[in-house]
Design a protein around this motif. Structure first.
Motif, PDB file in Angstrom:
ATOM      1  N   GLY A 307       0.814  -1.212   0.000  1.00 40.14           N
ATOM      2  CA  GLY A 307       0.000   0.000   0.000  1.00 40.14           C
ATOM      3  C   GLY A 307       0.846   1.261   0.000  1.00 40.14           C
ATOM      4  N   HIS A 308       2.160   1.073   0.095  1.00 40.48           N
ATOM      5  CA  HIS A 308       3.118   2.173   0.108  1.00 40.48           C
ATOM      6  C   HIS A 308       3.422   2.593  -1.335  1.00 40.48           C
ATOM      7  CE1 HIS A 308       6.697   4.060   2.292  1.00 40.48           C
ATOM      8  NE2 HIS A 308       6.966   4.307   1.009  1.00 40.48           N
ATOM      9  N   ASN A 309       3.565   3.872  -1.546  1.00 37.13           N
ATOM     10  CA  ASN A 309       3.887   4.427  -2.868  1.00 37.13           C
ATOM     11  C   ASN A 309       5.088   3.693  -3.471  1.00 37.13           C
ATOM     12  OD1 ASN A 309       4.617   6.016  -5.089  1.00 37.13           O
ATOM     13  ND2 ASN A 309       3.999   7.912  -4.060  1.00 37.13           N
ATOM     14  N   LEU A 310       4.921   3.189  -4.701  1.00 35.95           N
ATOM     15  CA  LEU A 310       5.997   2.437  -5.344  1.00 35.95           C
ATOM     16  C   LEU A 310       7.279   3.258  -5.476  1.00 35.95           C
ATOM     17  CD1 LEU A 310       6.971  -0.118  -6.835  1.00 35.95           C
ATOM     18  CD2 LEU A 310       5.970   0.833  -8.934  1.00 35.95           C
ATOM     19  N   LYS A 311       7.133   4.566  -5.672  1.00 33.53           N
ATOM     20  CA  LYS A 311       8.308   5.417  -5.879  1.00 33.53           C
ATOM     21  C   LYS A 311       9.204   5.476  -4.641  1.00 33.53           C
ATOM     22  CE  LYS A 311       5.984   8.395  -9.264  1.00 33.53           C
ATOM     23  NZ  LYS A 311       5.510   9.779  -9.557  1.00 33.53           N
ATOM     24  N   THR A 312       8.628   5.279  -3.472  1.00 34.30           N
ATOM     25  CA  THR A 312       9.419   5.352  -2.226  1.00 34.30           C
ATOM     26  C   THR A 312       9.409   4.041  -1.443  1.00 34.30           C
ATOM     27  OG1 THR A 312       7.487   6.233  -1.045  1.00 34.30           O
ATOM     28  CG2 THR A 312       8.997   7.834  -2.014  1.00 34.30           C
ATOM     29  N   ARG A 313       8.778   3.029  -1.992  1.00 32.36           N
ATOM     30  CA  ARG A 313       8.593   1.767  -1.274  1.00 32.36           C
ATOM     31  C   ARG A 313       9.911   1.131  -0.855  1.00 32.36           C
ATOM     32  NH1 ARG A 313       5.059  -2.131  -4.622  1.00 32.36           N
ATOM     33  NH2 ARG A 313       3.510  -0.529  -4.134  1.00 32.36           N
ATOM     34  N   PHE A 314      10.885   1.207  -1.714  1.00 38.36           N
ATOM     35  CA  PHE A 314      12.130   0.481  -1.469  1.00 38.36           C
ATOM     36  C   PHE A 314      13.174   1.300  -0.709  1.00 38.36           C
ATOM     37  CE2 PHE A 314      10.036  -1.809  -4.853  1.00 38.36           C
ATOM     38  CZ  PHE A 314      10.191  -3.130  -4.449  1.00 38.36           C
ATOM     39  N   ARG A 315      12.767   2.452  -0.155  1.00 36.82           N
ATOM     40  CA  ARG A 315      13.671   3.185   0.731  1.00 36.82           C
ATOM     41  C   ARG A 315      13.790   2.485   2.089  1.00 36.82           C
ATOM     42  NH1 ARG A 315      11.580   9.435  -0.316  1.00 36.82           N
ATOM     43  NH2 ARG A 315      12.304   9.578  -2.498  1.00 36.82           N
ATOM     44  N   ASP A 321       4.161   5.874   3.223  1.00 38.56           N
ATOM     45  CA  ASP A 321       3.754   6.845   2.192  1.00 38.56           C
ATOM     46  C   ASP A 321       2.544   6.213   1.499  1.00 38.56           C
ATOM     47  OD1 ASP A 321       3.517   8.739   0.218  1.00 38.56           O
ATOM     48  OD2 ASP A 321       5.383   8.222  -0.815  1.00 38.56           O
ATOM     49  N   LEU A 322       1.400   6.324   2.147  1.00 43.20           N
ATOM     50  CA  LEU A 322       0.202   5.578   1.747  1.00 43.20           C
ATOM     51  C   LEU A 322      -0.361   6.073   0.424  1.00 43.20           C
ATOM     52  CD1 LEU A 322      -1.754   3.328   2.845  1.00 43.20           C
ATOM     53  CD2 LEU A 322      -3.209   5.218   3.633  1.00 43.20           C
ATOM     54  N   LEU A 323      -0.598   5.131  -0.483  1.00 45.41           N
ATOM     55  CA  LEU A 323      -1.266   5.459  -1.728  1.00 45.41           C
ATOM     56  C   LEU A 323      -2.727   5.801  -1.450  1.00 45.41           C
ATOM     57  CD1 LEU A 323       0.230   2.594  -3.890  1.00 45.41           C
ATOM     58  CD2 LEU A 323       0.535   5.044  -4.358  1.00 45.41           C
ATOM     59  N   PRO A 324      -3.316   6.747  -2.180  1.00 47.89           N
ATOM     60  CA  PRO A 324      -4.726   7.087  -1.945  1.00 47.89           C
ATOM     61  C   PRO A 324      -5.659   6.018  -2.510  1.00 47.89           C
ATOM     62  CG  PRO A 324      -3.865   8.355  -3.782  1.00 47.89           C
ATOM     63  CD  PRO A 324      -2.698   7.602  -3.201  1.00 47.89           C
ATOM     64  N   GLY A 325      -6.862   5.979  -1.968  1.00 50.49           N
ATOM     65  CA  GLY A 325      -7.897   5.097  -2.503  1.00 50.49           C
ATOM     66  C   GLY A 325      -7.601   3.623  -2.320  1.00 50.49           C
ATOM     67  N   ILE A 326      -8.125   2.835  -3.237  1.00 53.75           N
ATOM     68  CA  ILE A 326      -8.019   1.383  -3.121  1.00 53.75           C
ATOM     69  C   ILE A 326      -6.574   0.914  -3.165  1.00 53.75           C
ATOM     70  CG2 ILE A 326      -8.307   0.983  -5.600  1.00 53.75           C
ATOM     71  CD1 ILE A 326      -9.623  -1.218  -2.674  1.00 53.75           C
ATOM     72  N   SER A 327      -5.695   1.654  -3.821  1.00 53.22           N
ATOM     73  CA  SER A 327      -4.295   1.230  -3.911  1.00 53.22           C
ATOM     74  C   SER A 327      -3.646   1.130  -2.538  1.00 53.22           C
ATOM     75  CB  SER A 327      -3.506   2.194  -4.798  1.00 53.22           C
ATOM     76  OG  SER A 327      -3.960   2.129  -6.133  1.00 53.22           O
ATOM     77  N   GLY A 328      -4.062   1.975  -1.618  1.00 52.04           N
ATOM     78  CA  GLY A 328      -3.515   1.943  -0.272  1.00 52.04           C
ATOM     79  C   GLY A 328      -3.976   0.746   0.538  1.00 52.04           C
TER      80      GLY A 328
END
Length: 466
Positions: A307-315, A321-328
């Motif tokens: 549910g974490h933003n892919l752009k920062t997931r691997f930090r 860094d929660l994705l909005p909506g269903i993606s989160g």
């Protein structure tokens, strides 16, 4: 003349039979309709079992070299031909590049499901960012209810149909208990009127008007699994939200079957499996939807890495860094071997549209209905003749492709005799056979063959009764 443009299936059959100079029940009508079916080529995208390959087939009764009559897409859809190729590609990639498969190839494992979400969104009438492919249906239903069901002393009820699919019933029951309420008080179960078999939309609206102030969530099926009734989702959504309720749907029997417009209807949330009409294989990757209007106000009760933003997931900094909506609401990475068959099927859907599929489906199921009523209606002049009763609504806008049939002879015997003769359908207790001609891969000739086989099955079932 385009026979698919007629007002009703009966009008189509009248036109075609007049044009051909034959009876409406003639096989010539089925052949004509197949020849004019603009979607008939889609059947070639699927693997259709031969009669001899079905375990219950009795080859003393039926030709085993013929393709079976597969009318059970409401339970498990056929295998798309590309499914095996895609799975083999990923197995080969795993064998040859190992861990690098997470970010390499045509479907990198770390975000493979994201690449087909737009295809799925097109099928359910949603925006791509409103759809997630993850988990199984009941898992998704629980995850969604954890966030949408926030009971209070005044507003604590969940409204659903009395004979909802058992898994939905259990999920609602357990969610109510989890929140400290009593299902006997908080589950509001709607039953059809006495002597009727399906719910009236007016009765649902009346219940919402009378009970709405105490209802937290409205949760109906898109298509009722037992009766085949297609609920008026747009009207129910509007009425429920007017009373301050969240409105969601289990679309297991609606996705790939009915023309859904989840976004335009303003549905708050929905979930579905993908192995029925969407043909992803048993236990396939399920789907979930949250409308964009809820993207920043309804948060997941449970969170996970995916549910974490892919752009920062691997930090790996452990700051969500929660994705909005269903993606989160995603919890973990999805099994690539489940993504593959779903991709194969969604690519077939992309060759047409749900509008075109529904156009064919109305006529295909209407043709089945007309032939059943012609041959197997109850006849007072022949009291001992076996007959069939259709419990599914007759209006095409109130059903998908499934017809639910009950019989005057023991249903188990009819089911067994149909299976012996190369028909794949299913029986549901207490007294229904579900017959689902699927527009993606079934033909009008399949329907005509089924009607003939049904006559033999009924006769055999009657003999067993005597």
């Amino acid at each position: 003349m385009d026979p698919f443009d007629a007002i009703s299936p009966r009008k189509v059959l009248e036109r075609v039979s007049t044009l051909l100079g034959c009876s409406q029940t003639s096989n010539e009508v089925a052949t004509y309709l197949d020849n004019h079916d603009e979607l008939k080529h889609l059947r070639e995208q699927f693997l259709l079992p031969k009669v001899s390959e079905l375990p219950p087939s009795d080859l003393t009764l039926v030709d085993g070299t013929k393709e079976c009559i597969y009318f059970v897409g409401n339970s498990l859809g056929l295998q798309p031909k590309m499914a095996k190729k895609y799975i083999d590609e990923e197995l080969d990639k795993w064998a040859k590049m190992g861990v690098h498969g997470h970010v390499q190839g045509s479907r990198p494992w770390a975000w493979a499901e994201n690449n087909i979400e737009e295809l799925m969104a097109n099928v359910v009438g949603a925006k791509a960012e409103e759809v997630a492919l993850m988990n199984g249906l009941t898992v998704n239903l629980h995850i969604l209810l954890l966030s949408f069901y926030k009971p209070t002393a005044k507003r604590h009820k969940i409204l659903l149909e009395d004979k909802a699919f058992p898994s939905d019933h259990y999920a609602v029951e357990s969610q109510i208990q989890l929140k400290g309420y009593d299902p006997k008080q908080s589950m509001l179960l709607m039953k059809p009127r006495l002597g009727e078999e399906v719910l009236r939309t007016d009765d649902i609206l009346d219940t919402l008007e009378k009970e709405g102030d105490s209802i937290a969530v409205v949760l109906f099926s898109g298509v009722q699994y037992y009766t085949g009734q297609l609920f008026d989702m747009a009207t129910i959504t509007k009425a429920g939200q007017k009373k301050g309720c969240y409105v969601g749907f289990d679309c297991a029997h609606a996705v790939g079957n009915a023309e859904l417009k989840l976004h335009d209807w303003g549905v708050d949330f929905a979930c579905w499996c993908s192995y029925k009409y969407v043909n992803s294989g048993a236990g396939g990757l399920a789907g979930a939807f949250i409308h964009e209007k809820n993207a920043h106000t309804v948060k997941p009760a449970l969170t996970g890495w995916w549910g974490h933003n892919l752009k920062t997931r691997f930090r790996m900094d452990n700051e969500m860094d929660l994705l909005p909506g269903i993606s989160g609401f995603r919890l973990s990475n999805q099994p690539i071997l489940l993504v593959c068959p779903l991709q194969a099927s969604l690519e077939v859907f992309a060759m047409t549209s749900m509008t075109a599929l529904r156009k064919k489906s109305r006529l295909l199921t209407g043709y089945l209905e007309c032939l059943i009523q012609h041959y197997y209606n109850e006849d007072e002049a022949q009291p001992h003749k076996p007959y069939v009763h259709i419990i599914t609504p007759s209006h095409p806008e109130e059903r998908g492709c499934q017809l639910s049939l009950s019989f005057s002879v023991p249903i188990a015997a009819v089911f067994q005799e149909l299976e012996k003769r190369g028909v794949a359908c299913d029986m549901r207790e207490p007294n229904v056979l579900r017959i689902a001609p699927v527009p993606l891969y079934n033909s009008f000739s399949d329907v005509h063959r089924f009607i003939t086989v049904l006559g033999s099955a009924l006769a055999a079932g009657k003999e067993l009764q005597q």
